[in-house]
Design an enzyme around this catalytic site. Sequence first.
Site, PDB file in Angstrom:
ATOM      1  N   MET A   1       6.430  56.552  22.357  1.00  0.00           N
ATOM      2  CA  MET A   1       5.004  56.192  22.336  1.00  0.00           C
ATOM      3  C   MET A   1       4.662  55.257  23.491  1.00  0.00           C
ATOM      4  O   MET A   1       5.498  54.959  24.331  1.00  0.00           O
ATOM      5  CB  MET A   1       4.653  55.553  21.004  1.00  0.00           C
ATOM      6  CG  MET A   1       4.445  56.543  19.885  1.00  0.00           C
ATOM      7  SD  MET A   1       3.863  55.702  18.393  1.00  0.00           S
ATOM      8  CE  MET A   1       3.317  57.116  17.435  1.00  0.00           C
TER       9      MET A   1
ATOM     10  N   ALA B   1      19.276  55.747  30.466  1.00  0.00           N
ATOM     11  CA  ALA B   1      18.803  57.133  30.609  1.00  0.00           C
ATOM     12  C   ALA B   1      18.940  57.616  32.059  1.00  0.00           C
ATOM     13  O   ALA B   1      18.883  56.813  32.998  1.00  0.00           O
ATOM     14  CB  ALA B   1      17.339  57.207  30.186  1.00  0.00           C
TER      15      ALA B   1
ATOM     16  N   GLY C   1      -5.051  45.683  19.201  1.00  0.00           N
ATOM     17  CA  GLY C   1      -4.941  45.995  20.624  1.00  0.00           C
ATOM     18  C   GLY C   1      -6.296  46.003  21.314  1.00  0.00           C
ATOM     19  O   GLY C   1      -7.246  45.337  20.870  1.00  0.00           O
ATOM     20  N   ASN C   2      -6.378  46.775  22.368  1.00  0.00           N
ATOM     21  CA  ASN C   2      -7.599  46.797  23.187  1.00  0.00           C
ATOM     22  C   ASN C   2      -8.858  47.190  22.416  1.00  0.00           C
ATOM     23  O   ASN C   2      -9.923  46.616  22.622  1.00  0.00           O
ATOM     24  CB  ASN C   2      -7.408  47.760  24.362  1.00  0.00           C
ATOM     25  CG  ASN C   2      -6.740  47.043  25.522  1.00  0.00           C
ATOM     26  OD1 ASN C   2      -7.150  45.955  25.882  1.00  0.00           O
ATOM     27  ND2 ASN C   2      -5.695  47.635  26.081  1.00  0.00           N
TER      28      ASN C   2
ATOM     29  N   ASP D   1       2.523  48.980  22.035  1.00  0.00           N
ATOM     30  CA  ASP D   1       2.413  49.523  23.402  1.00  0.00           C
ATOM     31  C   ASP D   1       2.622  48.484  24.512  1.00  0.00           C
ATOM     32  O   ASP D   1       2.888  48.855  25.655  1.00  0.00           O
ATOM     33  CB  ASP D   1       1.034  50.174  23.605  1.00  0.00           C
ATOM     34  CG  ASP D   1       0.798  51.325  22.643  1.00  0.00           C
ATOM     35  OD1 ASP D   1       1.790  51.896  22.158  1.00  0.00           O
ATOM     36  OD2 ASP D   1      -0.370  51.644  22.382  1.00  0.00           O
TER      37      ASP D   1
HETATM   38  O1  F6P Z   1      -1.275  52.093  19.920  1.00  0.00           O
HETATM   39  C1  F6P Z   1      -0.132  52.306  19.164  1.00  0.00           C
HETATM   40  C2  F6P Z   1       0.196  53.763  19.074  1.00  0.00           C
HETATM   41  O2  F6P Z   1       1.332  53.911  18.276  1.00  0.00           O
HETATM   42  C3  F6P Z   1       0.345  54.481  20.408  1.00  0.00           C
HETATM   43  O3  F6P Z   1       1.621  54.272  20.974  1.00  0.00           O
HETATM   44  C4  F6P Z   1       0.091  55.892  19.997  1.00  0.00           C
HETATM   45  O4  F6P Z   1      -0.395  56.660  21.096  1.00  0.00           O
HETATM   46  C5  F6P Z   1      -0.990  55.755  18.952  1.00  0.00           C
HETATM   47  O5  F6P Z   1      -0.873  54.440  18.443  1.00  0.00           O
HETATM   48  C6  F6P Z   1      -0.900  56.732  17.809  1.00  0.00           C
HETATM   49  O6  F6P Z   1      -1.977  56.490  16.974  1.00  0.00           O
HETATM   50  P1  F6P Z   1      -2.132  57.156  15.528  1.00  0.00           P
HETATM   51  O7  F6P Z   1      -1.104  56.530  14.622  1.00  0.00           O
HETATM   52  O8  F6P Z   1      -3.517  56.836  15.125  1.00  0.00           O
HETATM   53  O9  F6P Z   1      -1.851  58.601  15.719  1.00  0.00           O
END
Ligand code: F6P
Length: 328
Positions: free
Chosen positions: A175, A192, A107-108, A133
Amino acid sequence: MAVNDIKRLAVFTSGGDAPGMNAAIRAVVRTAIYHDLHVYGIMHGYEGMIGGDLKRLEKSDVGNILQRGGTILKTARSQAFRTKEGRQEAFEVLSEQGIDACVCIGGNGTYTGAKIFSEEHPVKMIGVPGTIDNDIYGTDFTIGFDTAVNTALEAVDRIRDTADSHSRIFFIEVMGRHTGYIALNTGIGSGAGDIFLPEIHNSINYLVKRLKQANRRKKLFNLIIVAEGDTDGNAQAVANRIKEELPEFDSKVTILGHLQRGGAPSAIDRVLASRLGYSAVNALLKGENKVAVGLVKNEVVLTSFEDAISKQKELDADLIEMARILAL
Ligand code: F6P
């Protein structure tokens, strides 16, 4: 045949894992081998690049993985790679192996690391968007998003059965980090009653008003999807606020959490990952560097790391309005 000077290519996954990453790895490895490149898999993302944890991958090493969730190369969020010294160590590891280019799936954060690294060192970097995401500019969909939404939907459908039976309201947290893609799509797909999105502020008052109306109409109103990054707070905070305003409602909170990241990739994610992995190698061979592949209107496109990192992919305002109208 390779049309430029790349001879050795490495592939790695970084950041949160996402279903479909394995399909992307397979596509990268097989496309690269087809073009006579030597391919290496770096374990644990940038951590493995710094620590020299990499291995040669052959066609057979990526057999029987396309349908599996997670990532066979493992993943990590590296603090060391944020430092210049860490990146220098990583460059030395790649140089020792003669690696000229990397396909970075993530990702980013992954793109940010790749951009800085490719500015500091003569290694070509190309990004493949892998995150549930769907928050990356330069692609309509990221690898893993479709599967995560399907997984969330299956869970929400199950919750609906018990919510319905007990006439309870469930606040279900999904998430998505700072964005509401998973929440919006899960909300629409599950029908929903309301969806709390980070992109829309002060949703509480609107929900209180609607719950009061629903109560008068004796309408069953039982599923509220809350994005984890919502600015009104997480699902528990929203539930607490509603309890204060409307103590007569029986409510429960469910946090779907990491189950959204696991499981076999959907057909859409398998095809997307295969297309993007294949396109990433072809783009590198055409001389591209410091860019990410993506799919926009079903066409493969390239976006500079600069744009992919700095530009915001906006949630579709029409979809948000539609979700509200359909929930009336
Ligand atoms: O970026 C993917 C993601 O699953 C997000 O949706 C979430 O906020 C984050 O990673 C959780 O990260 P970790 O598994 O490091 O807690």
